[in-house]
Design a protein around this motif. Structure first.
Motif, short mmCIF file in Angstrom:
data_model
loop_
_atom_site.label_atom_id
_atom_site.label_comp_id
_atom_site.label_asym_id
_atom_site.label_seq_id
_atom_site.Cartn_x
_atom_site.Cartn_y
_atom_site.Cartn_z
N ASP A 69 -4.53 23.57 -14.29
CA ASP A 69 -5.26 24.47 -15.18
C ASP A 69 -6.76 24.43 -14.90
OD1 ASP A 69 -2.98 25.26 -16.46
OD2 ASP A 69 -3.32 24.12 -18.30
N LEU A 70 -7.30 23.23 -14.81
CA LEU A 70 -8.74 23.09 -14.62
C LEU A 70 -9.19 23.65 -13.27
CD1 LEU A 70 -9.23 19.52 -16.14
CD2 LEU A 70 -9.88 21.71 -17.16
N GLU A 87 -5.28 13.37 -28.39
CA GLU A 87 -4.29 14.12 -27.60
C GLU A 87 -5.00 14.73 -26.39
OE1 GLU A 87 -2.66 16.87 -30.39
OE2 GLU A 87 -1.30 15.39 -31.28
N LEU A 88 -4.34 14.70 -25.27
CA LEU A 88 -4.88 15.21 -24.00
C LEU A 88 -6.22 14.53 -23.68
CD1 LEU A 88 -4.15 19.04 -24.41
CD2 LEU A 88 -2.59 17.17 -23.87
N ALA A 89 -6.24 13.19 -23.87
CA ALA A 89 -7.48 12.43 -23.70
C ALA A 89 -7.95 12.39 -22.26
CB ALA A 89 -7.27 11.00 -24.22
N GLU A 90 -7.09 12.72 -21.31
CA GLU A 90 -7.47 12.64 -19.90
C GLU A 90 -8.28 13.84 -19.43
OE1 GLU A 90 -4.50 13.18 -21.27
OE2 GLU A 90 -2.97 13.52 -19.73
N ILE A 91 -8.44 14.87 -20.26
CA ILE A 91 -9.16 16.08 -19.82
C ILE A 91 -10.59 15.77 -19.36
CG2 ILE A 91 -10.13 18.28 -20.60
CD1 ILE A 91 -7.61 18.78 -22.17
N PRO A 92 -11.39 14.99 -20.11
CA PRO A 92 -12.75 14.71 -19.62
C PRO A 92 -12.75 14.06 -18.24
CG PRO A 92 -12.59 14.14 -21.93
CD PRO A 92 -11.19 14.44 -21.48
N ALA A 93 -11.83 13.14 -18.00
CA ALA A 93 -11.78 12.47 -16.70
C ALA A 93 -11.42 13.46 -15.60
CB ALA A 93 -10.77 11.33 -16.74
#
Length: 867
Positions: A69-70, A87-93
């Motif tokens: 997606d990114l 939830e979806l805590a990995e998005i920033p990484a």
């Protein structure tokens, strides 16, 4: 040349309809020229749930899915906004690996413990990932009333002390204007500008959003403003003048991007990708705010023309293909009709098929849950049945309007000499009838201009001696060929009495005649019709029912002309293919044929129609002579008329259930006969279907009002067949009346239509009862003038309750959704149309209470015009 006319011409006709249909699709589904937008977006609001995932069900995307997606979004922007930290805590990484800036959010609600965990996770992310440029604590928590302003300020002050990036909370513009103290505790204002929710039309929405932005700037000139959400949904209910559609979404987004390209606006487009799970928490529109759909396909381009429907070619092709062969059949089968008849049928058929194809394709345009699929299947079945009813109406309409004349139009025969007359046994069954009415019928039979006949009067099950004794006394003074029988207890209702009369019939009898107890027959009845039995295959010769003593009472006028429609239109339509509905009076039946098929059926409360079908199955011919040879009385009041129509509808379903194997399977019935007996009552089945739709509409309205996020207004295309059925039913009747009955004035046409609509509920109940019950009870219909005032409400209490429910549902919908809401307007229109039968019932009941006019006397029966 003959072959060309029979085969090539229908093919060309169907091809012309197909070309016109496809051309109409193309003309109405072109592309729209919209303002071009730059290919870059300053920021996206992003939730990474895939098509079949939902935080409500604890189904989350993988890191690989989030990265895909990114990477896709990175082609359009370098900044995203998230809503939660747990939830979806990995998005920033993941975003950091792509060099994307992140505005990270902490989701706040009413539970302080959950809020603390969200904030702690967010603070950890800020400390870990330098790509997080700012944070947003809470998303519309004040709007939802999950938190108070004081509670929100406490959370904001705490986070501002613990992180080294700017901090804010996100709320709509009016919440910020209402709470200036909140502004002092944020580093910037995060405002949501969503004109769709405020009912602003799409073409004015961008300017409206800028106006609200400017209002905030003027109110808080020293605060930076970030537009946390701005966008438009591609699907959803209309809110006031705001209509959700892909075209409106493209128009709004492209106009906003173009107008904000050279301004210092800091924004996040709402939103990157459709999130189907949001339907359960935000309602129908919640799933459709993305620039990309759930399959990660871009829903519209940012430059060039935008198509109104990207899938119109598929829909048009299927609708055209499915309609092509049936339209060839119409053109071939009805080639002897005028062009207008074939054209009207072809257009109606193509319209029904197109509607069904569009409905079938709805799952491709929407995110359907299992419940949605179940509802859709039910609606498609209902649409298919309604379309079938419309087509059957269309066949009758086209034949009457455009055929040019009836091929089977028999006339009265020349009377035979007395020594060649066939012997006729006339049977009259009565139960609990006014003796003066029965005596008038017997008197008219005594004046028959015919030599070889007898009259058998059977009174069955009448307990009141004052009803049958005068008839017995009158019969005692008649000639020997008039016989009277009183049966104190006898089974089988009217059919049982007629079977008893059959046992008493003179052995010389070749023809059985049946009249109702209220009919006054003309002297030439037998002489004009019996000669038709000289042809051995003729089993029934039928004259129409007609009425007397109706001219000076509007309700009886209504009843008379409502009956006339069947005998002047429907009977000809069926008679054309030897598929006559035999009715139980003014009918002549070949004696031997009646005996051979087993007499009158006592299991059926419409024994006359059932007998006619059995005779057709034995390959007999049934003839209809549209000339009046007798007149009876109309039902005494509206309750009697309802009772009569209920019985007919119930009996029709009994007949269908019993004869279905022969109608569908192996039998001697031809195509036309099968068609008429399978579809001839579809109009009544349509009434039953409309009752189901009405109850469903009331229930769905209640569900939408009580649970607006779970139940939404149906897609307009789903309502189209229902609306068309109601409109067509109301419109075709008057047109056919004017075509076939020039003597019927417009006021009488209105009265007949009113009576027909008013009977819809009684017919629907009869159909449903006939389908679920095995045996019915034969109830005689009270005839003539009413015997006195009756309760105005009791006979129509069900209809009144349904009418009130529809009115309340419509009013509640307008109050809830607003008078300017286009979807609500359509729904209320449907509710209003569904209320017409019940309004008509009330009107009929009131009119039935009105006394006769005294200004002029009714003409004698023999002076009334013949058909």
């Amino acid at each position: 040349m003959t072959i060309a006319k029979r085969f090539v011409t229908p093919l060309l006709f169907a091809a012309a309809i197909a070309a016109a249909h496809f051309g109409l699709w193309a003309a109405t589904n072109g592309t729209l020229e919209l303002i071009d937008a730059p290919p870059l977006v300053r920021g996206f609001a992003y939730s990474g749930y895939q098509l079949d995932q939902s935080p409500l069900d604890k189904k989350y995307p993988s890191s690989a899915e989030l990265m895909r997606d990114l990477r896709m979004l990175h082609n359009y922007t370098n900044r995203i906004r998230t809503y939660g930290s747990l939830e979806l805590a990995e998005i920033p990484a993941l975003a950091s690996r792509l060099g994307m800036k992140v505005t990270a959010g902490a989701w706040l609600q009413g539970n302080d413990g959950d809020n603390r965990r969200e904030i702690a996770a967010l603070e950890t992310q800020v400390a870990t990932y330098p790509q997080i440029e700012r944070v947003i604590i809470g998303n519309e928590a004040l709007l939802r009333a999950d938190l108070t302003v004081e509670q929100m300020i406490g959370y904001l002050d705490e986070v501002r002390e613990n992180v080294n990036v700017p901090v804010s909370t996100a709320e709509p513009w009016h919440v910020w204007l209402k709470n200036p103290e909140l502004v002092r505790h944020v580093d910037f204002i995060t405002v949501h500008l969503l004109p769709y929710h405020e009912g602003v039309p799409a073409d004015k929405a961008v300017d409206y959003a800028f106006q609200r932005y400017q209002e905030l700037m003027e109110k808080y000139p020293r605060k930076k403003i970030v537009i946390g959400e701005i966008g438009w949904p591609s699907e959803g209910p209309a809110i006031g003048a705001a209509v959700a559609s892909k075209v409106n979404q493209a128009q709004f987004v492209r106009e906003f991007l173009a107008k904000s390209a050279y301004q210092n606006y800091d924004y996040y487009l709402m939103e990157a990708i459709d999130q189907p799970w949001k339907v359960k928490v935000e309602g129908w529109a919640g799933a459709y705010w993305g620039m990309f759909d759930g399959k990660r396909q871009m829903k519209y381009s940012l430059q060039g023309a935008v198509p109104t429907d990207t899938r119109w070619l598929i829909k048009a092709s299927w609708a055209t293909f499915l309609g092509f062969l049936p339209i060839i059949f119409i053109a071939y089968r009805f080639r002897h009709w005028g062009l207008g008849g074939r054209l009207s049928m072809a257009i109606l058929l193509q319209a029904c098929i197109t509607t069904l194809v569009i409905a079938y394709n709805l799952p491709s345009d929407y995110y359907y849950s299992l419940r949605d699929f179940i509802v859709l299947i039910g609606l498609i079945v209902g649409m298919a049945l309604t379309s079938a009813v419309l087509m059957i109406y269309g066949v009758e309409f086209s034949e009457v309007m455009f055929k040019g004349g009836w091929l089977r139009a028999f006339k009265r025969a020349k009377p035979l000499p007395a020594d060649q007359e066939k012997f006729v046994s006339v049977h009259l069954a009565c139960y609990n009838e006014p003796p003066e009415m029965v005596i008038a019928t017997i008197e008219s039979l005594g004046k028959l201009d015919y030599t070889n006949f007898e009259v058998i009067v059977v009174d069955n099950n009448t307990k009141d001696e004052s009803k049958w004794k005068p008839v017995e006394a009158y019969m005692a003074n008649m000639p020997d060929n008039f016989k009277f029988f009183h049966l104190p207890q006898w089974p089988g209702f009217k059919a049982g009495a007629l079977n008893f009369a059959l046992q008493q019939t003179d052995p010389r009898t070749e023809v059985i005649g049946v009249v109702d107890a209220d009919y006054v027959v003309t002297p030439d009845w037998l002489g004009a019709l019996v000669p038709h039995f000289s042809e051995e295959k003729v089993a029934v010769v039928q004259a129409p029912q007609a009425h007397r003593e109706w001219e000076n009472n509007f309700f009886r006028r209504m009843s008379n002309w409502e009956f006339e429609g069947f005998f002047r239109i429907g009977m000809h339509h069926r008679h054309e293919r030897n598929a006559l509905i035999q009715h139980g009076t003014m009918t002549l039946v070949r004696h031997q044929a009646l005996v051979d098929v087993g007499g009158w059926s006592e299991w059926c409360i419409c024994e006359d129609t059932e007998l006619g079908l059995r005779l057709l199955e034995e390959q007999y011919e049934l003839r209809y002579i549209d000339e009046t040879f007798g007149r009876g009385l109309t039902p005494s009041d509206f309750n009697a008329l309802k009772s009569q129509r209920f019985r007919w509808a119930f009996g029709a379903m009994q007949i269908l259930k019993r004869h279905m194997p022969k109608l569908l399977g192996s039998s001697t019935l031809n195509f036309g006969q099968r068609y008429h007996f399978l579809t001839g009552w579809f109009g009544w089945l349509g009434d039953a279907l409309q009752l189901v739709f009405t109850l469903s509409s009331i229930g769905w309205t209640m569900a939408m009002l009580a649970f607006p996020k779970s139940f939404s207004l149906p897609v307009p295309i789903m309502l189209t067949p229902i609306l068309c059925f109601l409109v067509v039913k109301g419109a075709l009747g008057p047109v056919l009346y004017r075509k076939t009955m020039k003597e019927c004035k417009w006021m009488d046409i209105f009265g007949a239509s009113l009576a027909s609509l008013g009977l819809s509920h009684a017919i629907a109940r009869g159909i449903i009862a006939g389908l679920v019950q095995k045996r019915g009870v034969f109830k005689t219909t009270a005839k003539g003038k009413g015997t006195g005032k009756r309760s105005l409400i009791t006979p129509i209490r069900e209809e009144i309750l349904l009418l009130l429910a529809l009115i309340v549902a419509a009013a509640a919908m307008i109050y809830s959704r607003g008078i300017e809401n286009a979807d609500a307007q359509l729904w209320v229109t449907m509710l209003a149309l569904q209320s017409l039968p019940y309004l008509s019932t009330v009107a009929c009941q009131i009119l039935a209470q009105m006394p006769d006019r005294k200004d002029k006397a009714a003409p004698p029966a023999e002076a009334l015009p013949a058909n």
